[in-house]
Scaffold this active site. Structure first.
Site, short mmCIF file in Angstrom:
data_model
loop_
_atom_site.label_atom_id
_atom_site.label_comp_id
_atom_site.label_asym_id
_atom_site.label_seq_id
_atom_site.Cartn_x
_atom_site.Cartn_y
_atom_site.Cartn_z
N LYS A 116 2.37 0.07 -2.74
CA LYS A 116 1.58 1.30 -2.93
C LYS A 116 2.33 2.51 -2.40
O LYS A 116 2.28 3.59 -2.98
CB LYS A 116 0.23 1.17 -2.22
CG LYS A 116 -0.74 0.29 -2.99
CD LYS A 116 -2.18 0.58 -2.67
CE LYS A 116 -3.05 -0.23 -3.63
NZ LYS A 116 -4.44 -0.27 -3.25
N LYS A 200 0.26 -7.37 -11.62
CA LYS A 200 -1.17 -7.73 -11.66
C LYS A 200 -1.95 -6.62 -12.35
O LYS A 200 -1.54 -5.45 -12.32
CB LYS A 200 -1.71 -7.98 -10.26
CG LYS A 200 -1.91 -6.73 -9.41
CD LYS A 200 -2.86 -7.01 -8.24
CE LYS A 200 -3.20 -5.71 -7.51
NZ LYS A 200 -4.33 -5.77 -6.62
N LYS A 203 -6.55 -1.41 -10.89
CA LYS A 203 -7.31 -0.20 -11.27
C LYS A 203 -6.38 0.99 -11.39
O LYS A 203 -6.62 1.90 -12.16
CB LYS A 203 -8.36 0.12 -10.21
CG LYS A 203 -9.44 -0.92 -10.08
CD LYS A 203 -10.58 -0.35 -9.25
CE LYS A 203 -11.20 -1.38 -8.36
NZ LYS A 203 -10.46 -1.58 -7.11
N1 AQP Z 1 -5.27 -8.74 -11.27
C1 AQP Z 1 -6.07 -9.41 -10.47
N2 AQP Z 1 -6.26 -10.74 -10.65
C2 AQP Z 1 -7.09 -11.44 -9.85
N3 AQP Z 1 -7.80 -10.87 -8.83
C3 AQP Z 1 -7.66 -9.55 -8.62
N4 AQP Z 1 -8.20 -8.69 -7.73
C4 AQP Z 1 -7.71 -7.44 -7.95
N5 AQP Z 1 -6.85 -7.46 -8.97
C5 AQP Z 1 -6.78 -8.74 -9.42
C6 AQP Z 1 -9.18 -9.06 -6.72
O1 AQP Z 1 -10.27 -8.17 -6.81
C7 AQP Z 1 -10.80 -7.96 -5.52
C8 AQP Z 1 -11.00 -6.50 -5.27
O2 AQP Z 1 -9.82 -5.79 -5.23
P1 AQP Z 1 -9.85 -4.25 -4.77
O3 AQP Z 1 -10.33 -3.37 -5.84
O4 AQP Z 1 -10.54 -4.11 -3.49
O5 AQP Z 1 -8.39 -3.95 -4.46
P2 AQP Z 1 -7.12 -4.38 -5.16
O6 AQP Z 1 -6.85 -5.81 -4.93
O7 AQP Z 1 -6.10 -3.42 -4.65
O8 AQP Z 1 -7.46 -4.18 -6.69
P3 AQP Z 1 -6.83 -3.15 -7.63
O9 AQP Z 1 -7.50 -3.22 -8.92
O10 AQP Z 1 -5.36 -3.34 -7.65
O11 AQP Z 1 -7.23 -1.78 -6.97
P4 AQP Z 1 -6.36 -0.56 -6.65
O12 AQP Z 1 -5.56 -0.28 -7.88
O13 AQP Z 1 -7.39 0.49 -6.33
O14 AQP Z 1 -5.51 -0.93 -5.47
C9 AQP Z 1 -9.87 -8.61 -4.52
O15 AQP Z 1 -10.46 -9.83 -4.13
C10 AQP Z 1 -8.64 -8.86 -5.31
O16 AQP Z 1 -7.96 -10.01 -4.88
#
Ligand code: AQP
Length: 339
Positions: A116, A200, A203
């Site tokens: 990040k 992965k 968002k």
């Molecule tokens: N691609 C993925 N595959 C499987 N599990 C996923 N999770 C996120 N992306 C995937 C799981 O979703 C939960 C919530 O995640 P989060 O929104 O709190 O943060 P994150 O993991 O950082 O998800 P994002 O979408 O990548 O968010 P941003 O872009 O805002 O950082 C977690 O249990 C995660 O494992």
């Protein structure tokens, strides 16, 4: 004597208007079924979202939208505790205590921070972003959680939570903290970006690589059909050489409940386009009721806020006891004071 059910904790950040298929298949879907067997605590982790400096009005809206999606997926506020992290002050308080036992070196090794930070650039990196995994450890330890359902991307953070819990026990004596276990469902542990299958689905990734849970059917069909596929034309399970097709097959299998091998057999001799058309239909049908239910919750923000306040009250009742227990071990006077 019957044992009380084990405690589950998990959270999702309100960093977008809609969650995506990775959040759903990697986390949220498990949350719903875990309610049958465990004592579940689920949170919209808005303090985590602050680490990337969101617009305040957007954050307020996204907290509600995220909670509405938890409910629409089937999180039941009568069986589970559903709350907004910032409404329970002990999360920030326990983070400070854990900051004082977490090593700078071990926090520096977190790959999500490095990724990040590289995306944001030096000027936008905050101390909060660096501290994200310690706040996550506080979330988990505050409820004496035994199990934490997450996707593969959170495994390293969870390992840090386990290390910190074990450190509290070795420094202050057994019983200071419960050491949590990860609960990672292998088949859907990592849903990949549709445009960049090595990354992965996230968002904050490129919009064309994401299927948002609240996307309309036309957008879903467009995204699935435009997904990057691999050279050759055979539909086969080969994640190393055909990561794009493997991702589509995992999503299809997760949504329909059919084993990947069976799907591969069904598509023998067919083209990528056939698989994509059927997958788009499966995603649209799976998400249609979800989208409708989310809209119903968002139509009544007053009731949603009330439900979240009730959840925060129940969460704080648990968090206060655990925080005081841990703070007392540190030697803090407030750890033993009654309020
Ligand atoms: N691609 C993925 N595959 C499987 N599990 C996923 N999770 C996120 N992306 C995937 C799981 O979703 C939960 C919530 O995640 P989060 O929104 O709190 O943060 P994150 O993991 O950082 O998800 P994002 O979408 O990548 O968010 P941003 O872009 O805002 O950082 C977690 O249990 C995660 O494992």
């Amino acid at each position: 004597m019957p044992q009380p059910p084990l405690r589950v904790f998990s959270g999702i950040q309100p960093t977008a208007d809609s969650l995506h298929l990775g959040n759903y298949l990697g986390a949220l879907r498990q949350w719903v079924s875990l309610q049958d067997d465990y004592d579940c605590v689920y949170s919209v982790v808005d303090l985590h979202a602050l680490t990337v400096g969101p617009d305040p009005a957007a954050l307020r809206q996204r907290v509600r939208a995220t909670a509405a999606q938890f409910l629409a997926a089937g999180v039941d506020p009568d069986r589970s505790i559903l709350f907004v992290q910032s409404q329970v002050p002990q999360h920030a308080q326990l983070t400070w205590l854990l900051n004082c036992v977490a090593g700078f070196g071990e926090a520096s090794r977190m790959t999500q921070f490095k990724d990040k930070a590289a995306k944001l650039g030096d000027k936008a990196i905050t101390v909060g972003l660096f501290d994200y995994p310690v706040l996550m450890a506080a979330d988990i330890l505050l409820y004496d959680a035994n199990l934490v359902p997450v996707g593969e991307d959170q495994r390293q953070h969870l390992e840090l939570s386990r290390t910190l819990a074990a450190r509290l026990n070795s420094r202050f004596g057994e019983g200071a903290a419960v050491v949590p276990e990860p609960l990672i469902v292998k088949a859907t542990a990592k849903i990949h970006d549709l445009q960049e299958p090595s990354a992965k689905m996230s968002k904050t990734g490129h919009p064309a690589g994401i299927i948002e849970l609240l996307d309309d059917p036309k957008t879903i069909a467009k995204r699935v059909k435009a997904a990057v596929t691999d050279s050759g034309s055979e539909i086969a399970w080969d994640p190393a050489n055909k990561p794009g097709i493997a991702n589509l097959l995992s999503i299809y299998s997760a949504l329909t409940g059919r084993p990947v091998g069976q799907i591969v057999e069904d598509y023998s001799g067919k083209l990528y386009g056939h698989l994509k058309a059927d997958l788009a239909e499966a995603v649209i049908e799976a998400l249609r009721p979800f989208r409708e239910r989310t809209a119903l919750y968002l139509d009544d923000p007053g009731q949603l806020d009330q439900l979240l306040r009730t959840g925060a009250g129940r969460a704080e009742a648990l968090a206060r006891v655990v925080y005081q227990r841990i703070a007392a071990r540190f030697g803090l006077a407030q750890g033993t004071a009654s309020r």
